[in-house]
Structures are given as structure tokens and as C-alpha cells.
Design an enzyme around this catalytic site. Structure first.
Site, mmCIF file in Angstrom:
data_model
loop_
_atom_site.group_PDB
_atom_site.id
_atom_site.type_symbol
_atom_site.label_atom_id
_atom_site.label_comp_id
_atom_site.label_asym_id
_atom_site.label_seq_id
_atom_site.Cartn_x
_atom_site.Cartn_y
_atom_site.Cartn_z
ATOM 1 N N PHE A 125 0.859 -1.184 0.000
ATOM 2 C CA PHE A 125 0.000 0.000 0.000
ATOM 3 C C PHE A 125 0.898 1.238 0.000
ATOM 4 O O PHE A 125 1.884 1.294 0.741
ATOM 5 C CB PHE A 125 -0.862 -0.048 1.265
ATOM 6 C CG PHE A 125 -2.018 0.904 1.292
ATOM 7 C CD1 PHE A 125 -3.115 0.709 0.471
ATOM 8 C CD2 PHE A 125 -2.015 1.977 2.166
ATOM 9 C CE1 PHE A 125 -4.193 1.578 0.515
ATOM 10 C CE2 PHE A 125 -3.099 2.854 2.220
ATOM 11 C CZ PHE A 125 -4.192 2.657 1.391
ATOM 12 N N ASP A 168 1.581 -5.461 8.733
ATOM 13 C CA ASP A 168 0.431 -4.576 8.576
ATOM 14 C C ASP A 168 -0.807 -5.459 8.423
ATOM 15 O O ASP A 168 -0.900 -6.252 7.486
ATOM 16 C CB ASP A 168 0.639 -3.688 7.337
ATOM 17 C CG ASP A 168 -0.532 -2.739 7.086
ATOM 18 O OD1 ASP A 168 -1.657 -3.060 7.509
ATOM 19 O OD2 ASP A 168 -0.306 -1.698 6.444
ATOM 20 N N TYR A 184 -11.269 0.640 10.974
ATOM 21 C CA TYR A 184 -12.479 0.987 10.197
ATOM 22 C C TYR A 184 -12.801 0.016 9.075
ATOM 23 O O TYR A 184 -13.817 0.173 8.413
ATOM 24 C CB TYR A 184 -12.360 2.406 9.618
ATOM 25 C CG TYR A 184 -11.116 2.687 8.798
ATOM 26 C CD1 TYR A 184 -11.042 2.296 7.471
ATOM 27 C CD2 TYR A 184 -10.034 3.361 9.352
ATOM 28 C CE1 TYR A 184 -9.905 2.551 6.720
ATOM 29 C CE2 TYR A 184 -8.895 3.619 8.617
ATOM 30 C CZ TYR A 184 -8.838 3.220 7.303
ATOM 31 O OH TYR A 184 -7.713 3.475 6.576
ATOM 32 N N LYS A 185 -11.955 -0.981 8.846
ATOM 33 C CA LYS A 185 -12.230 -1.924 7.764
ATOM 34 C C LYS A 185 -13.087 -3.073 8.321
ATOM 35 O O LYS A 185 -14.234 -2.862 8.646
ATOM 36 C CB LYS A 185 -10.921 -2.370 7.127
ATOM 37 C CG LYS A 185 -10.267 -1.197 6.367
ATOM 38 C CD LYS A 185 -8.883 -1.475 5.826
ATOM 39 C CE LYS A 185 -8.376 -0.242 5.080
ATOM 40 N NZ LYS A 185 -6.926 -0.274 4.832
ATOM 41 N N ARG A 240 -12.603 -5.001 -6.841
ATOM 42 C CA ARG A 240 -12.362 -5.636 -5.549
ATOM 43 C C ARG A 240 -13.689 -5.821 -4.811
ATOM 44 O O ARG A 240 -14.468 -4.876 -4.682
ATOM 45 C CB ARG A 240 -11.432 -4.714 -4.753
ATOM 46 C CG ARG A 240 -10.824 -5.325 -3.533
ATOM 47 C CD ARG A 240 -9.772 -4.398 -2.972
ATOM 48 N NE ARG A 240 -10.364 -3.194 -2.378
ATOM 49 C CZ ARG A 240 -9.805 -2.510 -1.378
ATOM 50 N NH1 ARG A 240 -8.631 -2.890 -0.890
ATOM 51 N NH2 ARG A 240 -10.381 -1.441 -0.899
HETATM 52 C C1 LIG Z 1 -6.214 0.974 4.533
HETATM 53 C C2 LIG Z 1 -4.742 0.776 4.648
HETATM 54 C C3 LIG Z 1 -3.951 1.727 5.302
HETATM 55 C C4 LIG Z 1 -4.608 3.026 5.724
HETATM 56 O O1 LIG Z 1 -4.134 3.607 6.808
HETATM 57 P P1 LIG Z 1 -4.693 4.906 7.533
HETATM 58 O O2 LIG Z 1 -3.453 5.563 7.920
HETATM 59 O O3 LIG Z 1 -5.483 4.384 8.680
HETATM 60 O O4 LIG Z 1 -5.530 5.709 6.602
HETATM 61 C C5 LIG Z 1 -2.603 1.452 5.464
HETATM 62 N N1 LIG Z 1 -2.055 0.305 4.985
HETATM 63 C C6 LIG Z 1 -2.803 -0.600 4.306
HETATM 64 C C7 LIG Z 1 -2.188 -1.845 3.786
HETATM 65 C C8 LIG Z 1 -4.163 -0.374 4.113
HETATM 66 O O5 LIG Z 1 -4.900 -1.239 3.433
#
Ligand SMILES: *Cc1c(COP(=O)(O)O)cnc(C)c1O
Length: 410
Positions: free
Chosen positions: A125, A196, A221-222, A369
Site C-alpha cells: 500500500f 500490517d 475501520y475496515k 475488488r
Molecule cells: C487501509 C490501509 C492503510 C490506511 O491507513 P490509515 O493511515 O489508517 O488511513 C494502510 N495500509 C494498508 C495496507 C491499508 O490497506
């Protein structure tokens, strides 16, 4: 051919079916984006209202003591711990994920002062990559981030690697990595491991203790349904606590915040990773969202998740042979809780599907997705979603000019 009746029978036998009524879902809409933002549940409303009316409303500043607000980041960490296989006292809820990754990278780099490389996945990401690189640049010694093909990790491990950061379930493809095996190989090379869990927590069973993980962090939040921008969580293995330093220290991670001492002395345990005031309303939403996990187990959730993703893949291949490439691994051991379908017109297809009440999302360059969240989805939803995908493809409705323009959030 699988029929809708077959799916209805699966729903009739589903032990998780009663949980669906806890969630607010739109009629005639199939929500396959709980991997991006989970829906609101009745217990979230209850808990947030309690904070608004009683704790903040009537208690005001007294609630920092009386309602235990100061302890919320660690109390919620303990509630969340079983979902990732952590022990009490190893999980903290705070900040958002990118910030927590920053803290853990900074802290971990100090523990390997003679090493100069951080490895991460070239397909990671983007936010992870930005923050890892920024923390490397600020390590106080030359440290470089190297983005690699994760399948070639073993070739890249050597005695100059301080830390490896990987996202456990790939956000695009839905591939889940071998957490225990990779962690073991990273340790054998003398490096530390940071996972992560953005697409893992609440999605797949995790055992950070058994896998000997050093550090991890994930989203609220996911799949955990804690609300937009919900606080994230971090995991620091017990054996690291007391040694690891928070690179962004603040008063609420101090051993005695209300002594107002000008010299920083970290609090014990994961509390040292708190920087500043916890967002109490946001924590209340996540707290409410965690209630539902007490009515099930990750094993039950996983069994239904695999059944749903299997069903979706099978239906897509039956109804639309050769139309999409199924990118997500067929092997259960390598699958998260989403299915990624590749198509060159992916963006327009998702837009056209959203108009027909199937909410998925698009990840550049060509991935449609679909997230499968067993707490509130039914097997008939999977069936109906594929019917609507088939109708979008057969009518070519996605070719409409309206779907060609990209929104800010895809
Ligand atoms: C959704 C996501 C994030 C998002 O992080 P925030 O800082 O909470 O917005 C980070 N890493 C991955 C792999 C994600 O899927």
C-alpha cells in the site's frame, strides 16, 4: 449450476445469520466493501450515545477519571487482542494506521543500530511505502528502504537488514502471506518483523503469539467496523516492551503525565506508545463495534468467509466464463476475505455496479475488488451480486460515458 435456492439453504444453516440484524444496511443494496469501510451497528450507536449523553454530556471533564477515559486505549487494546492472538497488555488502540507504522518503524530501527536496510513489498500500500521511506530518512544514521518482490524475500535477507515490513493480506489481490514462516525466516537473518494487518484483522484468524511476531498494526475501520477514520491498533510483543522507545513521545505516554515533568519517562507497557489525547468518541464507536466479536469466533467467521469467496469465484466462472481473471488465490491458505477480479474496464464496471446496488471498489490499474464480510452478508447476496455483475457485463452498461470519469475516492 448453483441456484439461489442452494444459497438460501446455506443461509438457513448459517450460525452467523442472526448477527446481520445488528447492522444498518440499505435495502436492495449488496455491500461488498466492508474491507474498505465497515457499516454501523446497533452497539456502536448505543456506546456512542452513552458517551455523548452521560460521559461527556453530564460527566464533562470528570469523565477522564470517572469514566476511565485515560484507560480506553489499553482497555480497547485488550478487547481486540484475542482477534489477533495477542496477550493482554500487548495491544494499544490509538492514532490511525500510517502513524502507528511510523512509530513502530522508528522504534524498531533503534533496536538494530548496526543495520542499514528496511525491506518492504514493492506492491505494498502506498501509504506504508511513503512512511517507511520517511522514517528511514530520519533514522539518525544512513538507512535505506528497499522495495522488493515479496516472493524473493529470502534472497534479499542478509545481515544488513534491520527490519521487514509486509502487509499480511495484499490490499489489491487479496493474497494472504505465510505469517509464521516469513517471520521465522526474517528472525533467522537477525532482522525484526512488522506486519500490517489492515486487511487481516477481523478478516482472517491471526496468531501473533504463535508466529513470534515482533510488531504489528492494523485498521479499526475496515473489517472491525469502527467507523470512518476509526483509531487503529498496534501490537508490541511483551518481550519488546520496556526496550522499545516511542519515537513520537507525548505527555499521555509518560509514566506520570500529571506531574508535568519536563523530562520524558515512558509509561510501562504499550501505554508508552500513546502520544496525545485519545479521541474518546471515536474510541466509543470502535468499542461498540467490538461487541459483536463476543458473539462469534474468528474460526466461525473464517469458515463462512471461505465459503463465500469460494461461492463467488465459482458463480463468476459459471455465469461469466473467461470475462474476468480471478486474481485472488484459490488456495485457502493464501486467501484473505476479498476477491479481486481483473478487467481492463474495471473502473467503469464498478461504477455501473454501484448504480445497480452492488457496492465494490476499484484499485488501479485494473482490479475490481469485492470484500466478503461474514458478520452481515448472506449467501443469497453473493448469488444476487453475481447476477448483477452478469447483467452489467451482458448489457455492456459499463460502457456508458458517465462511468468514464474517475471520482476522487475509487
Ligand atoms: C487501509 C490501509 C492503510 C490506511 O491507513 P490509515 O493511515 O489508517 O488511513 C494502510 N495500509 C494498508 C495496507 C491499508 O490497506
Amino acid at each position: 449450476m448453483i441456484t439461489r435456492d442452494d444459497c438460501q439453504k446455506l443461509d438457513d444453516a448459517d450460525v452467523l445469520a442472526p448477527l446481520r440484524e445488528e447492522f444498518t444496511l440499505n435495502d436492495n443494496e449488496i455491500y461488498l466493501d466492508g474491507n474498505s469501510l465497515g457499516p454501523v451497528s446497533a452497539s456502536v450507536r448505543r456506546r456512542v450515545n452513552e458517551v455523548l449523553d452521560d460521559e461527556w454530556g453530564r460527566g464533562l471533564v470528570r469523565s477522564w477519571n470517572d469514566a476511565g477515559w485515560m484507560g480506553e486505549p489499553t482497555r480497547l487494546g485488550n478487547r481486540l487482542a484475542p482477534l489477533i492472538g495477542a496477550q493482554p497488555g500487548e495491544v494499544l488502540v490509538a492514532d490511525t494506521l500510517t502513524f502507528l507504522i511510523a512509530k513502530l518503524i522508528g522504534a524498531a530501527l533503534e533496536q538494530r543500530p548496526e543495520r542499514h536496510v528496511v525491506l518492504t513489498d514493492a506492491a505494498n500500500f502506498h501509504s506504508d511505502i511513503y512512511i517507511i521511506e520517511a522514517m528511514c530518512e530520519r533514522a539518525g544514521r544512513p538507512v535505506t528502504m528497499k522495495t522488493i518482490d515479496r516472493d524473493r524475500l529470502d534472497e534479499e535477507l542478509n545481515d544488513d537488514v534491520a527490519l521487514v515490513e509486509l502487509t499480511h493480506v495484499d490490499y489489491r489481490t487479496g493474497e494472504s502471506l505465510d505469517m509464521a514462516g516469513i517471520t521465522e525466516r526474517v528472525h533467522a537473518a537477525g532482522a525484526l518483523m512488522l506486519w500490517d494487518f489492515a486487511h487481516s484483522a477481523g478478516a482472517v484468524p491471526l496468531d501473533v503469539t504463535g508466529a513470534n511476531v515482533d510488531f504489528a498494526a492494523g485498521c479499526g475501520y475496515k473489517y472491525l467496523n469502527g467507523g470512518p477514520g476509526a483509531p487503529a491498533f498496534l501490537y508490541v510483543r511483551k518481550s519488546w516492551q520496556g526496550k522499545l522507545r516511542n519515537p513520537l513521545p507525548g505527555w499521555l505516554g509518560h509514566a506520570r503525565p500529571f506531574d508535568f515533568e519536563l523530562t520524558y519517562e515512558p509509561a510501562e507497557g504499550v501505554q508508552a506508545f500513546v502520544t496525545s489525547s485519545p479521541s474518546i468518541i471515536a474510541l466509543a464507536a470502535l468499542d461498540g463495534a467490538l461487541d459483536i466479536w463476543e458473539r462469534t469466533s474468528m474460526e466461525e467467521v473464517r469458515a463462512k468467509s471461505l465459503a463465500m469467496t469460494d461461492l463467488f469465484i465459482q458463480l463468476v466462472e459459471e455465469r461469466l466464463p473467461g470475462v474476468f481473471e480471478v486474481v485472488t488465490p484459490r488456495d485457502h491458505a493464501k486467501r484473505g476475505s476479498q476477491v479481486a477480479l481483473r478487467h481492463p474496464e474495471g473502473y467503469a464496471i464498478i461504477q455501473s455496479l454501484i448504480e445497480r446496488g452492488v457496492i465494490g471498489d476499484f484499485r488501479s490499474p485494473d482490479i475490481c475488488r469485492f470484500g466478503f464480510t461474514p458478520l452481515y452478508l448472506r449467501f443469497v447476496d453473493v448469488f444476487d451480486a453475481v447476477e448483477r455483475i452478469a447483467s452489467v457485463m451482458e448489457s455492456a452498461s459499463f460502457r456508458d460515458q458517465r462511468f468514464a470519469v474517475r471520482n476522487a475516492v475509487t
